[in-house]
Design a protein around this motif. Structure first.
Motif, PDB file in Angstrom:
ATOM      1  N   UNK A   1       0.855  -1.190   0.000  1.00 22.90           N
ATOM      2  CA  UNK A   1       0.000   0.000   0.000  1.00 22.90           C
ATOM      3  C   UNK A   1       0.888   1.237   0.000  1.00 22.90           C
ATOM      4  N   UNK A   2       0.619   2.190  -0.870  1.00 19.87           N
ATOM      5  CA  UNK A   2       1.444   3.388  -0.977  1.00 19.87           C
ATOM      6  C   UNK A   2       0.572   4.629  -0.946  1.00 19.87           C
ATOM      7  N   UNK A   9      -3.015   4.120  -2.458  1.00 21.78           N
ATOM      8  CA  UNK A   9      -3.095   3.182  -3.569  1.00 21.78           C
ATOM      9  C   UNK A   9      -2.950   1.761  -3.037  1.00 21.78           C
ATOM     10  N   UNK A  10      -3.903   0.931  -3.389  1.00 20.63           N
ATOM     11  CA  UNK A  10      -3.901  -0.460  -2.954  1.00 20.63           C
ATOM     12  C   UNK A  10      -3.639  -1.337  -4.167  1.00 20.63           C
ATOM     13  N   UNK A  63      -7.805   1.787  -5.952  1.00 22.26           N
ATOM     14  CA  UNK A  63      -7.680   0.342  -5.753  1.00 22.26           C
ATOM     15  C   UNK A  63      -7.475  -0.341  -7.106  1.00 22.26           C
ATOM     16  N   UNK A  64      -6.314  -0.980  -7.256  1.00 20.52           N
ATOM     17  CA  UNK A  64      -6.044  -1.704  -8.494  1.00 20.52           C
ATOM     18  C   UNK A  64      -6.894  -2.973  -8.527  1.00 20.52           C
ATOM     19  N   UNK A  65      -7.400  -3.293  -9.720  1.00 22.49           N
ATOM     20  CA  UNK A  65      -8.231  -4.483  -9.874  1.00 22.49           C
ATOM     21  C   UNK A  65      -7.980  -5.096 -11.238  1.00 22.49           C
ATOM     22  N   UNK A 111      -7.404  -2.425 -14.225  1.00 25.54           N
ATOM     23  CA  UNK A 111      -7.640  -0.994 -14.134  1.00 25.54           C
ATOM     24  C   UNK A 111      -7.629  -0.530 -12.696  1.00 25.54           C
ATOM     25  N   UNK A 112      -8.179   0.652 -12.460  1.00 24.40           N
ATOM     26  CA  UNK A 112      -8.175   1.261 -11.133  1.00 24.40           C
ATOM     27  C   UNK A 112      -9.571   1.748 -10.762  1.00 24.40           C
ATOM     28  N   UNK A 113     -10.003   1.403  -9.557  1.00 25.25           N
ATOM     29  CA  UNK A 113     -11.219   1.965  -9.001  1.00 25.25           C
ATOM     30  C   UNK A 113     -10.835   3.151  -8.118  1.00 25.25           C
TER      31      UNK A 113
END
Length: 320
Positions: A1-2, A9-10, A63-65, A111-113
């Motif tokens: 986590x950053x 950002x996860x 959140x990366x997904x 992608x990213x949420x």
């Protein structure tokens, strides 16, 4: 986590707490350090699931997904509260917002949420895979909507009154303690009614596309909702037509084209399935009869026996 410019950002490689609740739903919870952020997924049948998302992060959250669903799926998202966004690696952007319905089709899409700080984003999701969608609407109509598998936003529009009503009912049934066998029929009815409304607006059958407008389809869906919500009352075609603002002939034709049924037949189907559930849960014949609109148990017994080929007393108290 950053942390980046105040945002959190996860990454995909960072753990989410997964658990299976007693009622069978899969729950995914983020660390409490991020805020109250969790999602749940409940499988109604193979290939058809309901999801509930509730995020309230303390900081802006990215959140990366890679897409939580296997294979090619269509997802109907009803925005209940707040808003969030998704940006795919291919640059496509999706918006999810309270009071709006977002419909997408895709295979696993990285992608990213994105979620806003100290804002609640609450959403209800209906997820149906390719095989199940083909079963319900046919191969041609399913292929028309699903496309090639790339992320495809099919629609983003204000949620209809019917969609909001179905969503409210589903959220109620997804509350702890209410997700039980006695409610499975109602859960299915609201889920499939929601799916039917959205799909018929996206890909109307050729035979009705010129005869029924989108507002006509919504009125017919509302008539079906009235049947579902008032099984215990004597409902007539005249009453339904007046209630939704449509003439009787067009309402009956709409039921035939959209549902391959009549209002009377659909009401009977709903009543008998509901009665079966009530009897299996332990209710007596007279109690079940009254709850599905039969004033006299003998009349109910005759109708039930004709429908299922066995008397209600043979079902009472038994579990499948």
């Amino acid at each position: 986590m950053s942390t980046l410019k105040g945002s959190c950002r996860l990454g995909l490689d960072q753990a989410r707490e997964r658990s299976v609740l007693a009622d069978g739903r899969l729950r995914m919870q983020l660390s409490e350090d991020l805020g109250q952020c969790h999602s749940e997924l409940f499988q109604l049948e193979q290939g058809l699931s309901l999801g509930r998302l509730h995020y309230h992060p303390l900081r802006p959250l990215i959140e990366e997904t890679c897409g939580p669903h296997d294979g090619h799926v269509m997802v109907v998202t009803i925005g209940l509260q707040g808003k969030s966004g998704f940006t795919g690696k291919d640059g496509n952007h999706l918006a999810f917002e309270a009071g709006h319905t977002t419909i997408t089709a895709f295979k696993a899409t990285p992608g990213e949420r994105r979620y806003q700080a100290n804002q609640t984003a609450s959403q209800l999701r209906l997820v149906i895979d390719e095989q199940t969608l083909r079963k319900y609407v046919g191969e041609d109509r399913a292929a028309q909507v699903l496309g090639t598998g790339h992320l495809h936003r099919l629609d983003f529009r204000p949620s209809s009154q019917a969609a909001q009503a179905h969503a409210a009912a589903l959220v109620r049934y997804l509350q702890p303690g209410l997700l039980n066998p006695a409610n499975r029929l109602d859960l299915h009815i609201h889920t499939l009614s929601l799916l039917a409304e959205q799909f018929n607006l996206l890909a109307p059958q050729d035979s009705i596309s010129s005869a029924l407008s989108s507002s006509d389809v919504e009125r017919i869906e509302r008539a079906r909702n009235l049947l579902c919500e008032h099984l215990h009352q004597p409902l007539t075609v005249e009453y339904l037509a007046t209630a939704v603002g449509m003439n009787e002939h067009k309402l009956k034709e709409g039921f035939r084209h959209l549902f391959d049924s009549t209002p009377a037949r659909m009401l009977l189907d709903m009543r008998m399935r509901k009665a079966m559930t009530l009897l299996e849960s332990g209710q007596q014949v007279a109690q079940a009869a009254w709850q599905v609109g039969y004033k006299y148990p003998n009349n109910f017994t005759v109708a039930f026996t004709r429908y299922f080929g066995r008397a209600p007393k043979s079902i009472f108290g038994k579990k499948r």
